[in-house]
Enzyme design. Structure first.
Site, PDB file in Angstrom:
ATOM      1  N   ARG A  31      11.358  -6.599   7.253  1.00 62.06           N
ATOM      2  CA  ARG A  31      11.491  -5.157   7.006  1.00 62.06           C
ATOM      3  C   ARG A  31      12.340  -4.463   8.077  1.00 62.06           C
ATOM      4  O   ARG A  31      12.167  -4.690   9.270  1.00 62.06           O
ATOM      5  CB  ARG A  31      10.067  -4.561   7.016  1.00 62.06           C
ATOM      6  CG  ARG A  31      10.003  -3.119   6.635  1.00 62.06           C
ATOM      7  CD  ARG A  31       8.670  -2.755   6.079  1.00 62.06           C
ATOM      8  NE  ARG A  31       7.594  -2.725   7.068  1.00 62.06           N
ATOM      9  CZ  ARG A  31       6.349  -2.371   6.782  1.00 62.06           C
ATOM     10  NH1 ARG A  31       6.010  -2.066   5.549  1.00 62.06           N
ATOM     11  NH2 ARG A  31       5.423  -2.370   7.719  1.00 62.06           N
ATOM     12  N   ARG A  91      10.282  -2.006  13.143  1.00 63.35           N
ATOM     13  CA  ARG A  91       9.105  -1.445  13.806  1.00 63.35           C
ATOM     14  C   ARG A  91       8.562  -2.475  14.791  1.00 63.35           C
ATOM     15  O   ARG A  91       8.489  -3.659  14.449  1.00 63.35           O
ATOM     16  CB  ARG A  91       8.017  -1.155  12.753  1.00 63.35           C
ATOM     17  CG  ARG A  91       7.995   0.268  12.263  1.00 63.35           C
ATOM     18  CD  ARG A  91       7.141   0.461  11.037  1.00 63.35           C
ATOM     19  NE  ARG A  91       5.763  -0.031  11.136  1.00 63.35           N
ATOM     20  CZ  ARG A  91       4.830   0.168  10.200  1.00 63.35           C
ATOM     21  NH1 ARG A  91       5.126   0.844   9.113  1.00 63.35           N
ATOM     22  NH2 ARG A  91       3.610  -0.311  10.330  1.00 63.35           N
ATOM     23  N   ARG A 102      -1.983  -8.612  13.621  1.00 63.43           N
ATOM     24  CA  ARG A 102      -2.428  -7.666  12.574  1.00 63.43           C
ATOM     25  C   ARG A 102      -3.148  -8.405  11.447  1.00 63.43           C
ATOM     26  O   ARG A 102      -4.167  -7.922  10.929  1.00 63.43           O
ATOM     27  CB  ARG A 102      -1.227  -6.906  11.988  1.00 63.43           C
ATOM     28  CG  ARG A 102      -0.699  -5.850  12.918  1.00 63.43           C
ATOM     29  CD  ARG A 102       0.688  -5.379  12.508  1.00 63.43           C
ATOM     30  NE  ARG A 102       0.676  -4.462  11.375  1.00 63.43           N
ATOM     31  CZ  ARG A 102       1.770  -4.130  10.697  1.00 63.43           C
ATOM     32  NH1 ARG A 102       2.934  -4.653  10.995  1.00 63.43           N
ATOM     33  NH2 ARG A 102       1.686  -3.263   9.710  1.00 63.43           N
ATOM     34  N   ARG A 162     -10.921   1.027   7.688  1.00 59.33           N
ATOM     35  CA  ARG A 162     -10.371  -0.315   7.871  1.00 59.33           C
ATOM     36  C   ARG A 162     -11.392  -1.238   8.550  1.00 59.33           C
ATOM     37  O   ARG A 162     -11.111  -2.413   8.746  1.00 59.33           O
ATOM     38  CB  ARG A 162      -9.156  -0.205   8.777  1.00 59.33           C
ATOM     39  CG  ARG A 162      -7.919  -0.969   8.318  1.00 59.33           C
ATOM     40  CD  ARG A 162      -6.780  -0.412   9.130  1.00 59.33           C
ATOM     41  NE  ARG A 162      -5.540  -1.066   9.059  1.00 59.33           N
ATOM     42  CZ  ARG A 162      -4.412  -0.452   8.670  1.00 59.33           C
ATOM     43  NH1 ARG A 162      -4.443   0.765   8.203  1.00 59.33           N
ATOM     44  NH2 ARG A 162      -3.276  -1.075   8.754  1.00 59.33           N
ATOM     45  N   LYS A 222       0.827  -1.222   0.000  1.00 60.99           N
ATOM     46  CA  LYS A 222       0.000   0.000   0.000  1.00 60.99           C
ATOM     47  C   LYS A 222       0.857   1.266   0.000  1.00 60.99           C
ATOM     48  O   LYS A 222       0.588   2.199  -0.743  1.00 60.99           O
ATOM     49  CB  LYS A 222      -0.859   0.075   1.274  1.00 60.99           C
ATOM     50  CG  LYS A 222      -2.099  -0.739   1.277  1.00 60.99           C
ATOM     51  CD  LYS A 222      -2.865  -0.510   2.576  1.00 60.99           C
ATOM     52  CE  LYS A 222      -2.158  -1.071   3.772  1.00 60.99           C
ATOM     53  NZ  LYS A 222      -2.081  -0.348   4.984  1.00 60.99           N
TER      54      LYS A 222
HETATM   55  P1  AMP Z   1      -0.399   1.083   8.691  1.00 60.97           P
HETATM   56  O1  AMP Z   1       0.774   1.980   8.597  1.00 60.97           O
HETATM   57  O2  AMP Z   1      -1.530   1.472   7.782  1.00 60.97           O
HETATM   58  O3  AMP Z   1      -0.019  -0.374   8.556  1.00 60.97           O
HETATM   59  O4  AMP Z   1      -0.976   1.248  10.184  1.00 60.97           O
HETATM   60  C1  AMP Z   1      -0.183   0.921  11.314  1.00 60.97           C
HETATM   61  C2  AMP Z   1      -1.082   0.645  12.496  1.00 60.97           C
HETATM   62  O5  AMP Z   1      -1.866   1.826  12.800  1.00 60.97           O
HETATM   63  C3  AMP Z   1      -2.119  -0.459  12.280  1.00 60.97           C
HETATM   64  O6  AMP Z   1      -1.597  -1.756  12.505  1.00 60.97           O
HETATM   65  C4  AMP Z   1      -3.171  -0.071  13.330  1.00 60.97           C
HETATM   66  O7  AMP Z   1      -2.746  -0.418  14.624  1.00 60.97           O
HETATM   67  C5  AMP Z   1      -3.164   1.452  13.251  1.00 60.97           C
HETATM   68  N1  AMP Z   1      -4.147   1.918  12.251  1.00 60.97           N
HETATM   69  C6  AMP Z   1      -3.878   2.495  11.036  1.00 60.97           C
HETATM   70  N2  AMP Z   1      -5.014   2.794  10.394  1.00 60.97           N
HETATM   71  C7  AMP Z   1      -6.031   2.386  11.195  1.00 60.97           C
HETATM   72  C8  AMP Z   1      -7.453   2.400  11.073  1.00 60.97           C
HETATM   73  N3  AMP Z   1      -8.060   2.879   9.987  1.00 60.97           N
HETATM   74  N4  AMP Z   1      -8.183   1.900  12.116  1.00 60.97           N
HETATM   75  C9  AMP Z   1      -7.583   1.436  13.224  1.00 60.97           C
HETATM   76  N5  AMP Z   1      -6.256   1.360  13.389  1.00 60.97           N
HETATM   77  C10 AMP Z   1      -5.464   1.839  12.401  1.00 60.97           C
END
Ligand code: AMP
Length: 221
Positions: free
Chosen positions: A127, A160, A171, A88, A13
Site C-alpha cells: 500500500r 505508512r 499488528r 478491538r 474495513k
Molecule cells: P486502523 O486505521 O484501524 O488500522 O488503526 C491504525 C492503528 O491505530 C492500529 O494499528 C492501532 O495502533 C491504533 N488503533 C486503532 N484503533 C484502535 C483500538 N480500538 N484500540 C487500540 N488501538 C487502536
C-alpha cells in the site's frame, strides 16, 4: 441501524466503511482516523498514540476508550453509527457495552471481514498513499501509472510507517491476541456475521449491502 465493522489490517474495513456510509447515511467513527487526527494536530494524545501505532501495537485501552467515548457522546443525530476498528479488545467491548446502554444504541450487527494472511501481507505492504489527495495505490494489485508517483497530483507516494512488514507482523499478532477474543464476546450475543473479504470489492460489497438492507428493511438501488 448501528454497525461494528472489524477485520485484520488489510481486510478492507476502510473501503467497505465508506460504501456503508454513502449508501446508508450512517455516521462513521473510526478509532484509527481519530488517532491520525490527533497526530496531525500534534496533540499530547497524538504523540502517545504515534508511539504505539508506528510499532504496530494497539494504543492502551484507557486512552482509546476515552477518545472514542468522547466522540460518541457528542453525537446526537438520529442516524445510526458505524464503528470501524473499535472495540478491538475485550476490555473495549465491555466498556462499549456501558456506552451502548447510555446512548441507547445497541449494536445490531458485527461485520467481520475474513482474509487469509498471505493476501493481507500483499495488500498492506504494497500500500502507498498520496500525501496530497490521499489516493491509495498498491504496488502489486493497483499500481500508479509511473512507479512511486500519484496519477492525480504527480506527488511522490509514501508508505505508512505501520504498513512495513515488521510493523504489520506485530499488528497481525496483536489482532490474534486481542481482537479474536473481542469477537467471541459478540459471537455470544449472536450478532457476528463473517464475510469472506478476499473476494473483490464488488462481491464483498454486494454481500454487505444485502445483509444491511435486511436489517434496515429498506432496499437501495
Ligand atoms: P486502523 O486505521 O484501524 O488500522 O488503526 C491504525 C492503528 O491505530 C492500529 O494499528 C492501532 O495502533 C491504533 N488503533 C486503532 N484503533 C484502535 C483500538 N480500538 N484500540 C487500540 N488501538 C487502536
Amino acid at each position: 441501524m448501528n454497525i461494528l465493522i472489524t477485520g485484520a489490517p488489510g481486510s478492507g474495513k476502510g473501503t467497505m466503511s465508506r460504501r456503508i456510509m454513502d449508501t446508508f447515511g450512517i455516521t462513521h467513527i473510526s478509532s484509527g482516523d481519530l488517532f491520525r487526527q490527533y497526530i496531525k494536530e500534534d496533540t499530547e494524545i497524538g504523540a502517545l498514540a504515534r508511539h504505539y501505532i508506528d510499532q504496530g501495537l494497539l494504543v492502551p485501552d484507557d486512552v482509546t476508550i476515552e477518545i472514542v467515548k468522547e466522540r460518541i457522546l457528542c453525537f446526537n443525530e438520529d442516524q445510526g453509527i458505524l464503528l470501524d476498528g473499535f472495540p478491538r479488545t475485550s476490555i473495549q467491548a465491555h466498556a462499549f457495552y456501558e456506552i451502548e446502554k447510555k446512548i441507547n444504541r445497541p449494536i445490531d450487527v458485527v461485520i467481520n471481514l475474513v482474509v487469509d494472511k498471505e493476501l493481507l501481507i500483499r495488500r498492506i505492504t504494497g500500500r502507498r498513499m498520496c500525501p496530497e489527495c490521499s489516493t491509495i495505490y498498491n504496488i502489486y494489485l493497483n499500481p500508479p501509472r509511473v512507479p512511486g508517483v500519484c496519477d492525480n497530483e504527480g506527488r511522490t507516494l509514501f508508505q505508512r510507517p505501520d504498513d512495513t512488514l515488521d510493523a504489520l507482523s506485530v499488528r497481525l499478532n496483536q489482532y490474534d491476541i486481542h481482537t479474536e477474543p473481542m469477537l467471541e464476546y459478540y459471537r455470544k450475543r449472536g450478532i457476528v456475521k463473517d464475510i469472506d473479504g478476499s473476494l473483490g470489492v464488488e462481491p464483498v460489497w454486494k454481500e454487505i449491502k444485502e445483509l444491511l438492507e435486511k436489517i434496515d428493511g429498506n432496499p437501495r438501488d
